[in-house]
Write an enzyme that holds these catalytic residues in place. Sequence first.
Site, PDB file in Angstrom:
ATOM      1  N   HIS A 128       0.683  -1.080  -0.142  1.00  0.00           N
ATOM      2  CA  HIS A 128       0.073   0.078  -0.011  1.00  0.00           C
ATOM      3  C   HIS A 128       1.021   1.687  -0.357  1.00  0.00           C
ATOM      4  CE1 HIS A 128      -2.524   2.838   2.476  1.00  0.00           C
ATOM      5  NE2 HIS A 128      -3.139   2.948   1.209  1.00  0.00           N
TER       6      HIS A 128
ATOM      7  N   GLU B 135       1.980   1.998  -3.637  1.00  0.00           N
ATOM      8  CA  GLU B 135       0.956   3.005  -4.119  1.00  0.00           C
ATOM      9  C   GLU B 135       0.549   3.232  -4.288  1.00  0.00           C
ATOM     10  OE1 GLU B 135      -3.206   3.882  -3.477  1.00  0.00           O
ATOM     11  OE2 GLU B 135      -2.707   1.821  -2.489  1.00  0.00           O
ATOM     12  N   HIS B 136       1.117   4.620  -3.390  1.00  0.00           N
ATOM     13  CA  HIS B 136       0.867   6.056  -2.653  1.00  0.00           C
ATOM     14  C   HIS B 136       2.555   6.560  -3.089  1.00  0.00           C
ATOM     15  CE1 HIS B 136      -1.637   6.890   0.926  1.00  0.00           C
ATOM     16  NE2 HIS B 136      -2.311   5.390   0.616  1.00  0.00           N
TER      17      HIS B 136
ATOM     18  N   GLU C   6      -3.605   8.290   8.057  1.00  0.00           N
ATOM     19  CA  GLU C   6      -4.859   6.618   6.848  1.00  0.00           C
ATOM     20  C   GLU C   6      -5.127   6.304   7.927  1.00  0.00           C
ATOM     21  OE1 GLU C   6      -5.638   4.769   3.015  1.00  0.00           O
ATOM     22  OE2 GLU C   6      -3.653   5.972   3.034  1.00  0.00           O
TER      23      GLU C   6
END
Length: 422
Positions: free
Chosen positions: A47, A50-51, A127
């Site tokens: 993840h 991906e960022h 987040e």
Amino acid sequence: MFYQKEVLPNGVRILSQQVPHVRSVALGIWVDVGSRDESDSTAGISHYIEHMLFKGTHNRTAKQIAEELDAVGGQLNAFTTKEYTCYYAKVLDEHFGLAVDILTDMLFNSKIDEQDVEREKNVILEEIKMYEDAPDELVHDMFAKTIWSGHPLGRPIIGTTETVSSFTFEDLRSFMKSNYTPHRLVISVAGNVSHQQVVEKLTPIFQNLSGNEFSRELARPTHSSELNCRSKETEQVHMVIGSPGFSLKDESVYIAQVINTILGGGLSSRLFQEIREQRGLVYSVYSYHSSYYDTGIFGVYAGLSKQNVGQAMELIFKELKDIKQKGVTPIELQRAKDQLKGNLLLSLESVNTHMSRLGKSELYLKKVYKPEEIVEKLNKVTVEDTIRVANEIFNHDNFSMAAIGPWQDCGELKANLENLKG
């Protein structure tokens, strides 16, 4: 032709489906890696990567990436799941080349430097905090962790504060080098573009990509039958009750989807009508069945006041028992089939859906079923099938539960669960 496929000598797979009656094209780059491929110490790194691919390349700043697609009305996004990562764009057909250029620039030329990694670390930590403040979402991760205790599938995709805080830019680069390899890449394209155009555009970009062929070794999770209860000062209790389900390769998955639709898949479902409409015990109640490479998961979610938990649990187990013993009615069965077929066929009016079906089907099944083939599988489901599959899924010995609420202790909740399972 439904779709076409090209496999480059290095293992990169290119799939496309021409949809000539639209003016758009959707392009997806799928990487066969997700949170399941991470260790305890690298949880959340897929993840994180991906960022980072949106933070600028050696050719474009992050702002330029956004501006170039915004300027032509295009869309650009990405997501990470437990088993794959996808970067995708949607543009007018005349801008297909631009979408390819930007996505491949992000994939191959992202800087991933130390400064950007540290800056984005704070974003992801925020987040995680945001997620902690959303118990209706958090409880699903708790449920996965409960039913798949100690297995990577049970970990949250986003990672933890501890793991995310520990990542360095060398960690991200190393993980990407090991996992973003040719044999793990699938490119899917759908829209007003021919397969020849797609292959001619993509082949020069991907044909020289190198990397070791990766043999993915997946350990199938063993399930636990436990209660995971978390005390939190919330106005509502958020709970999930469920059990293991079917993998995408299992033909019973179609029967499970029919059962799920009847049980809790919409406003006309048994759970919604009985627990919300007839009893007024909840605002939200639904069921779901999610499938992975070698397993699946079935769950029933409810958000409700603490004093209604016991009654709601009793009604949920009553409906599960009823389907196990009697199956579903012919009218329910036909309605569920029509609902699933309608959802499928209506979704195919979107090029994004076509693109997603190509990518996911290639990753999981190495083939893509025509919509008509899926409809045929749904049409074959019988009442007897629903009884058989319901008895496989709704085995009380396999049930786990996760709940978040203003508890002093979980004794009463545990007693309710054990009583209903018994």
